[in-house]
Design a protein around this motif. Structure first.
Motif, PDB file in Angstrom:
ATOM      1  N   PRO A 269       0.799  -1.226   0.000  1.00  0.00           N
ATOM      2  CA  PRO A 269       0.000   0.000   0.000  1.00  0.00           C
ATOM      3  C   PRO A 269       0.834   1.279   0.000  1.00  0.00           C
ATOM      4  N   TYR A 270       2.163   1.172   0.150  1.00  0.00           N
ATOM      5  CA  TYR A 270       2.981   2.385   0.170  1.00  0.00           C
ATOM      6  C   TYR A 270       4.343   2.133  -0.457  1.00  0.00           C
ATOM      7  N   THR A 271       5.082   3.212  -0.649  1.00  0.00           N
ATOM      8  CA  THR A 271       6.424   3.081  -1.217  1.00  0.00           C
ATOM      9  C   THR A 271       7.396   2.691  -0.112  1.00  0.00           C
ATOM     10  N   LEU A 272       8.277   1.791  -0.407  1.00  0.00           N
ATOM     11  CA  LEU A 272       9.286   1.411   0.588  1.00  0.00           C
ATOM     12  C   LEU A 272      10.233   2.578   0.835  1.00  0.00           C
ATOM     13  N   ALA A 275      15.855   2.862   3.059  1.00  0.00           N
ATOM     14  CA  ALA A 275      16.500   1.954   4.011  1.00  0.00           C
ATOM     15  C   ALA A 275      15.911   0.547   3.889  1.00  0.00           C
ATOM     16  N   GLN A 276      14.603   0.458   3.747  1.00  0.00           N
ATOM     17  CA  GLN A 276      13.973  -0.861   3.577  1.00  0.00           C
ATOM     18  C   GLN A 276      14.475  -1.533   2.302  1.00  0.00           C
ATOM     19  N   ARG A 277      14.582  -0.733   1.246  1.00  0.00           N
ATOM     20  CA  ARG A 277      15.078  -1.261  -0.032  1.00  0.00           C
ATOM     21  C   ARG A 277      16.497  -1.812   0.109  1.00  0.00           C
ATOM     22  N   VAL A 301      12.051   1.500  16.570  1.00  0.00           N
ATOM     23  CA  VAL A 301      10.635   1.144  16.574  1.00  0.00           C
ATOM     24  C   VAL A 301       9.899   1.929  15.498  1.00  0.00           C
ATOM     25  N   GLY A 302       9.069   1.239  14.734  1.00  0.00           N
ATOM     26  CA  GLY A 302       8.287   1.893  13.699  1.00  0.00           C
ATOM     27  C   GLY A 302       9.011   2.090  12.386  1.00  0.00           C
ATOM     28  N   SER A 303      10.223   1.567  12.265  1.00  0.00           N
ATOM     29  CA  SER A 303      10.982   1.789  11.036  1.00  0.00           C
ATOM     30  C   SER A 303      10.559   0.835   9.918  1.00  0.00           C
ATOM     31  N   GLY A 304       9.684  -0.116  10.222  1.00  0.00           N
ATOM     32  CA  GLY A 304       9.148  -0.977   9.166  1.00  0.00           C
ATOM     33  C   GLY A 304       9.923  -2.255   8.937  1.00  0.00           C
ATOM     34  N   LYS A 305      10.298  -2.919  10.029  1.00  0.00           N
ATOM     35  CA  LYS A 305      11.068  -4.162   9.912  1.00  0.00           C
ATOM     36  C   LYS A 305      10.205  -5.311   9.395  1.00  0.00           C
ATOM     37  N   THR A 306       8.902  -5.263   9.712  1.00  0.00           N
ATOM     38  CA  THR A 306       8.033  -6.386   9.349  1.00  0.00           C
ATOM     39  C   THR A 306       8.042  -6.658   7.845  1.00  0.00           C
ATOM     40  N   LEU A 307       7.989  -5.603   7.043  1.00  0.00           N
ATOM     41  CA  LEU A 307       7.974  -5.795   5.592  1.00  0.00           C
ATOM     42  C   LEU A 307       9.263  -6.440   5.107  1.00  0.00           C
ATOM     43  N   GLY A 469       5.761  10.853   6.761  1.00  0.00           N
ATOM     44  CA  GLY A 469       4.433  11.226   7.248  1.00  0.00           C
ATOM     45  C   GLY A 469       4.206  10.997   8.720  1.00  0.00           C
ATOM     46  N   ARG A 470       5.242  10.616   9.450  1.00  0.00           N
ATOM     47  CA  ARG A 470       5.057  10.438  10.896  1.00  0.00           C
ATOM     48  C   ARG A 470       5.214  11.777  11.597  1.00  0.00           C
ATOM     49  N   THR A 471       4.352  12.013  12.571  1.00  0.00           N
ATOM     50  CA  THR A 471       4.522  13.203  13.390  1.00  0.00           C
ATOM     51  C   THR A 471       5.352  12.790  14.601  1.00  0.00           C
ATOM     52  N   ILE A 573       3.758  -4.270  19.352  1.00  0.00           N
ATOM     53  CA  ILE A 573       2.327  -4.033  19.172  1.00  0.00           C
ATOM     54  C   ILE A 573       2.090  -2.802  18.295  1.00  0.00           C
ATOM     55  N   ASP A 574       1.184  -2.933  17.349  1.00  0.00           N
ATOM     56  CA  ASP A 574       1.006  -1.901  16.326  1.00  0.00           C
ATOM     57  C   ASP A 574      -0.460  -1.520  16.200  1.00  0.00           C
ATOM     58  N   VAL A 575      -0.858  -0.492  16.929  1.00  0.00           N
ATOM     59  CA  VAL A 575      -2.230   0.012  16.829  1.00  0.00           C
ATOM     60  C   VAL A 575      -2.142   1.502  16.491  1.00  0.00           C
ATOM     61  N   GLY A 602       2.674   6.989  18.038  1.00  0.00           N
ATOM     62  CA  GLY A 602       3.355   7.661  16.932  1.00  0.00           C
ATOM     63  C   GLY A 602       3.396   6.796  15.691  1.00  0.00           C
ATOM     64  N   ARG A 603       2.431   5.889  15.536  1.00  0.00           N
ATOM     65  CA  ARG A 603       2.478   4.951  14.422  1.00  0.00           C
ATOM     66  C   ARG A 603       1.462   5.288  13.336  1.00  0.00           C
ATOM     67  N   GLY A 604       0.687   6.335  13.555  1.00  0.00           N
ATOM     68  CA  GLY A 604      -0.295   6.695  12.536  1.00  0.00           C
ATOM     69  C   GLY A 604      -0.107   8.141  12.134  1.00  0.00           C
TER      70      GLY A 604
HETATM   71  P1  ADP Z   1       8.886  -2.112  13.399  1.00  0.00           P
HETATM   72  O1  ADP Z   1      10.199  -1.841  12.728  1.00  0.00           O
HETATM   73  O2  ADP Z   1       8.758  -1.392  14.701  1.00  0.00           O
HETATM   74  O3  ADP Z   1       8.599  -3.588  13.512  1.00  0.00           O
HETATM   75  P2  ADP Z   1       6.590  -2.151  11.691  1.00  0.00           P
HETATM   76  O4  ADP Z   1       7.118  -3.094  10.691  1.00  0.00           O
HETATM   77  O5  ADP Z   1       5.618  -2.655  12.685  1.00  0.00           O
HETATM   78  O6  ADP Z   1       7.795  -1.461  12.451  1.00  0.00           O
HETATM   79  O7  ADP Z   1       6.020  -0.890  10.922  1.00  0.00           O
HETATM   80  C1  ADP Z   1       5.440   0.175  11.627  1.00  0.00           C
HETATM   81  C2  ADP Z   1       4.279   0.756  10.839  1.00  0.00           C
HETATM   82  O8  ADP Z   1       4.747   1.408   9.667  1.00  0.00           O
HETATM   83  C3  ADP Z   1       3.310  -0.290  10.365  1.00  0.00           C
HETATM   84  O9  ADP Z   1       2.007   0.203  10.582  1.00  0.00           O
HETATM   85  C4  ADP Z   1       3.623  -0.449   8.885  1.00  0.00           C
HETATM   86  O10 ADP Z   1       2.475  -0.826   8.161  1.00  0.00           O
HETATM   87  C5  ADP Z   1       4.084   0.938   8.504  1.00  0.00           C
HETATM   88  N1  ADP Z   1       5.046   0.974   7.406  1.00  0.00           N
HETATM   89  C6  ADP Z   1       6.075   0.115   7.193  1.00  0.00           C
HETATM   90  N2  ADP Z   1       6.792   0.472   6.106  1.00  0.00           N
HETATM   91  C7  ADP Z   1       6.219   1.597   5.618  1.00  0.00           C
HETATM   92  C8  ADP Z   1       6.494   2.450   4.496  1.00  0.00           C
HETATM   93  N3  ADP Z   1       7.517   2.223   3.671  1.00  0.00           N
HETATM   94  N4  ADP Z   1       5.689   3.525   4.294  1.00  0.00           N
HETATM   95  C9  ADP Z   1       4.676   3.769   5.157  1.00  0.00           C
HETATM   96  N5  ADP Z   1       4.336   3.006   6.214  1.00  0.00           N
HETATM   97  C10 ADP Z   1       5.110   1.923   6.461  1.00  0.00           C
END
Ligand code: ADP
Ligand code: MG
Length: 716
Positions: A269-272, A275-277, A301-307, A469-471, A573-575, A602-604
């Motif tokens: 749903p978004y661009t990587l 760093a993720q790339r 935390v929140g840097s997007g490790k799950t993807l 887009g994070r505040t 936890i991600d809410v 700070g995750r939305g």
């Molecule tokens: P963590 O590194 O803490 O495990 P998460 O993988 O849980 O982080 O990602 C935190 C939030 O950011 C999630 O809601 C995820 O969907 C969102 N997210 C991850 N990668 C991106 C991205 N490239 N652009 C926007 N949102 C992203």
């Protein structure tokens, strides 16, 4: 003539061979970790008293701060009105007398016995026409006669008054050990060219000067050399272990692209982030070789490790193997399962049962709360290879879990996993002798230096950038009841605006701690008080798994306004709709833990606030910690600060930190030496992991590794 003594040889000589170390002293020394001559020579001074800068008593001026060295002539103590105790000590040198008074330190009477030689540092006062110091800093230098240690720098050793180990005894034993070693000398296995390049003193010189320096620059040079030795040993060991492992282990080579992975990237749903790339590219390169990946993915935390993790897991599935994702807790495993299920919805893989057919990708959760039947079913799917991706806790490492063909393992929040689990995990793919690729993920911000030492055997990818887009989270420190009152009003306002809040309590009910608020009690209090009328849930580790899951689901789906919890919510936890984090008794938490907790908000897209509520009177160090948290959101900056405040790498368990290996070196202070040692290790070790050209060092590492293991066995 015999060769100079090696460290291995010094470590084989018991301290009881020294004069004056009888059975009792031997035991006392063992209690402080000194059993051999090597231990003794590396029992380093805590600090130094520079007697070259001391003043004779007659020349001290009233009002000045100064060190005097003198003998104790008389000691007395009396009780003051109100019950306080006053100890009065008369000291004298050849030029005059001075008295030192101590309030409420009755043990000074024993410490400053008549006849002892002491160094006193303090301000000289005039009391009824006599020179006096009040509560001076004291170093006891010897058992008597100020004459025998004048005019030089005196080392002060860590003492253990109870065990009867005093600094001058240690100094004497070290002196004796040095004299006995002098005939053969102490070997220096670090090659001349390297010492020359780094400007390092010889080992024998350094071991002499650290204990009896002629000047402070000499002491500093000695320290540098010994610090380098410690760090070099660790780096050589890590590097040779790593090369040996690479030569031994055979993994599974993957084709890192294909329709499944392409579909995954297309549907994101978004661009990587860049760093993720980069991390994904690192992983692709690792997976495509026969050498098992050993990679640490470090990202705040929140840097997007799950993807990134999912990308690796899908590579396994793409190549007809299985992937496993392990989390440290049931709650977190469940969270991952839900997140992955959403991301993988509608994905298909080739159906092995029907040629050319497709079937949905099978994601499975192996959970402690599933029924026996469910569990059997999942275990069977794991064993036959029917399950493509399996999520669970470290229960996935149990004997009963057999994978059909596991090729990628991702471990989330590695700091909760022990080293033995890491080893066990490598063995889990053992059936065909292939080792699965391993990715460990951590949000624990590890300073660069510590990472080089602690994770020396892992490659590292860093997510140093947050999704756009994070505040930034605003952190406020609320101290005292008034501030707390105001805070709850703000919390309610946020909830009324449609957001959700976490309230974290340090300990759960029945804990031994007397004054920590329990989550259960706090939940009841808040539901009836500050959060009355709102939907408030409770989450702690002792609830049954089904209840935990139900509560988390309600919170995630917005059916709860606030969640009162223990630190079970610390990781993962991600809410995104939760924008308020309240940490009660925040002064009881460490920096790393507070930073993790804060990362739950700070995750939305909405602005988030983290309130750190402290007790009335936090300790100075707690104040430092809370101010650090309030001043920055940068995990790496906080980690550096934490290291400074706490000393060595207590971020990690002791075995991982290698703390026992570093007696003198400090990961915070000796950054450049860590780098030098790492470079030197690379130069000294051949590509096959052998130290063939440096037999002295090879032997030292061998000795060091065995010593380390036996230390560990004794400790565990
Ligand atoms: P963590 O590194 O803490 O495990 P998460 O993988 O849980 O982080 O990602 C935190 C939030 O950011 C999630 O809601 C995820 O969907 C969102 N997210 C991850 N990668 C991106 C991205 N490239 N652009 C926007 N949102 C992203
Ligand atoms: Mg995570």
């Amino acid at each position: 003539m015999k060769d100079p003594l090696t460290l291995r040889e010094l470590d084989a000589i018991g301290v009881d061979r020294l004069n004056g170390v009888g059975r009792q002293r031997r035991k006392a020394l063992a209690d402080v970790g000194v059993e051999t001559v090597f231990d003794l020579l590396t029992y380093y001074p805590r600090r130094y008293v520079d007697r070259t800068a001391q003043a004779p008593i007659s020349e001290t001026e009233i009002g000045s701060e100064i060190t005097v060295v003198a003998d104790v002539h008389a000691v007395s103590s009396r009780r003051l009105r109100g019950g306080r105790r006053l100890v009065n000590v008369e000291v004298a040198d050849a030029t005059g007398v001075l008295s030192a008074v101590f309030f409420n330190q009755p043990w000074r009477e024993r410490q400053l016995a008549e006849g002892r030689t002491v160094a006193l540092f303090g301000k000289v006062e005039n009391y009824r026409g006599r020179k006096q110091m009040t509560n001076p800093v004291v170093d006891v230098l010897g058992g008597g006669s100020a004459g025998d240690r004048t005019g030089r720098i005196v080392a002060i050793y860590p003492q253990s008054e109870n065990a009867g180990i005093v600094t001058w005894d240690v100094a004497n034993w070290i002196g004796e050990a040095q004299r006995r070693c002098a005939a053969r000398g102490i070997a220096d296995p670090v090659p001349e060219w390297l010492r020359g390049r780094l400007g390092l003193a010889g080992r024998a010189q350094a071991l002499a000067d650290i204990h009896e320096p002629a000047s402070m620059p000499d002491q500093w040079a000695a320290r540098n050399r010994l610090v380098f030795d410690e760090l070099l040993r660790v780096q050589l060991m890590l590097r040779s272990q790593r090369l040996a492992r690479e030569a031994r282990e055979l993994g599974i080579a993957h084709e890192p692209s294909g329709s499944l992975i392409e579909a995954f990237h297309r549907r994101l749903p978004y661009t990587l982030t860049d760093a993720q790339r980069r991390a994904m590219a690192d992983i692709d390169a690792d997976l495509s070789t026969l050498r098992p990946m050993h990679r640490l993915l470090q990202g705040d935390v929140g840097s997007g490790k799950t993807l990134v993790a999912l990308h690796a897991l899908l590579a396994a599935v793409q190549n007809d193997h299985q992937g496993a994702l392990m989390a440290p807790t049931e709650v977190l495993a469940e969270q991952h399962y839900i997140a992955l299920r959403a991301l993988l919805d509608g994905f298909e893989v080739p159906d092995e049962a029907r040629l050319g057919g497709r079937r949905p990708l099978r994601l499975r959760l192996l959970s402690g709360s599933s029924s026996a039947t469910q569990r059997r079913e999942v275990l069977l799917e794991i064993a036959t290879g029917a399950a493509d991706i399996v999520v669970g806790t470290h229960a996935l490492l149990e004997e009963s879990v057999r994978f059909g063909s596991l090729s990628v393992v991702v471990v989330d929040e590695q700091h909760r996993f022990g080293v033995s689990q890491r080893a066990r995990l490598r063995e889990s793919g053992r059936d065909d002798r292939r080792i699965p690729h391993l990715l460990v993920m951590t949000a624990t911000p590890i300073p660069r230096t510590a990472a080089m030492t602690v994770y020396g055997d892992l490659d590292v990818s860093v997510l140093d950038e947050l999704p756009p887009g994070r505040t930034p989270i605003v952190t406020q420190w609320a101290q005292g009841p008034l501030a707390a009152e105001a805070m709850w009003i703000e919390v309610r306002a946020e909830i009324e605006a449609g957001r959700q809040a976490y309230v974290v309590c340090p300990l759960i009910a029945e804990s031994e701690s007397l004054d920590a608020r329990s989550a259960t009690q706090m939940h009841a209090e808040l539901a009836a008080g500050s959060l009355a009328g709102l939907r408030v849930g409770l989450l702690h580790g002792r609830l049954p798994p089904a209840e935990k899951e139900a509560t988390m689901t309600r919170f995630r789906e917005g059916d709860l306004d606030a969640l009162v919890a223990t630190t079970v919510i610390e990781v993962g936890i991600d809410v995104p709709n939760a924008t308020v984090m309240v940490v009660l008794s925040a002064d009881r938490f460490g920096i790393a833990q507070l930073h993790q907790l804060r990362g739950r908000v700070g995750r939305g897209s909405h602005a988030s606030t983290c309130y750190l509520v402290s007790d009335e009177d936090p300790t100075p160090i707690a104040v430092e910690r809370l101010s650090a948290l309030a001043s920055t959101n940068d995990g790496f900056e906080l980690a550096e600060r934490d290291l400074e405040l706490r000393g060595e790498g207590t971020l990690f368990d002791e075995r991982q930190s290698g703390r026992s290996d570093l007696k003198l070196a400090s990961l915070a202070r000796d950054l450049t030496w860590v780098q030098e040692a790492r470079d030197a290790a690379a130069e000294l070790i051949g590509s096959d992991g052998a130290l063939d050209d440096h037999p002295g060092l090879a032997d030292e590492i061998d000795w060091f590794a065995s010593r380390r293991d036996s230390d560990y066995l004794q400790r565990s």
